[in-house]
Write a protein that holds these residues in place. Structure first.
Motif: not given
Length: 168
Positions: A139-154
């Motif tokens: 789950a932390t790996s998935q969340v880390r991936g999502i956070l990376g996408e959010i950061q790129r979007g930001i």
């Protein structure tokens, strides 16, 4: 005869003067008409200039409002970026906990095996702890991936906002 000639000369001079006066009157009327047209054109130009100035002023106000909104968006984006960083830190902590739990589960399984029959119940608990640790790690790996996408979007939003401010 001299007087008649003189009268004729005077009459011709009076006619010439009358014709000149008529020409001057006609020219004066034309000048007055043209002056009226120039005044009307000047007034229309002045009105158009005032409308243009109002339009420029309104545009400047709208551009200021756009700039303020873009700055507010940029502020929100920075806040979101900080929050994603905080979530990333929390995810790192959860990941550390899952790794430690995995090690504890492994040690518990070893101890349960060493305890033999009396450690069987403990072995089941250790197995469940290992499963939970593995799930937490995934789950932390998935969340880390999502956070990376959010950061790129930001980051993309920051660049687009800066470009919008420059265009404004």
């Amino acid at each position: 005869q001299e007087q008649a000639a003189s009268v004729e000369q005077q009459f011709a001079a009076v006619q010439e003067t009358a014709a000149t006066v008529d020409e001057i009157t006609h020219s004066g009327a034309q000048i007055s008409k043209r002056a009226t047209e120039v005044i009307a054109t000047a007034q229309a130009t002045a009105q158009t200039s005032r409308q243009g100035l109002r339009a420029v002023s309104d545009t400047a106000k709208a551009m200021d409002a756009i700039r303020e909104q873009a700055e507010a968006v940029a502020g929100n984006i920075v806040s979101l970026s900080e929050k994603t960083q905080t979530v990333g830190d929390i995810i790192e902590t959860v990941n550390d906990i899952s790794e430690r739990t995995h090690l504890l589960a492994l040690n518990a399984a070893i101890e349960a095996a060493a305890a033999g029959e009396s450690g069987r119940g403990f072995s089941v608990v250790a197995s469940e702890m290992k499963l939970l640790a593995d799930q937490a790690k995934a789950a932390t790996s998935q969340v880390r991936g999502i956070l990376g996408e959010i950061q790129r979007g930001i980051n993309t939003s920051v660049m687009l906002t800066e470009e919008a401010v420059k265009r404004a």
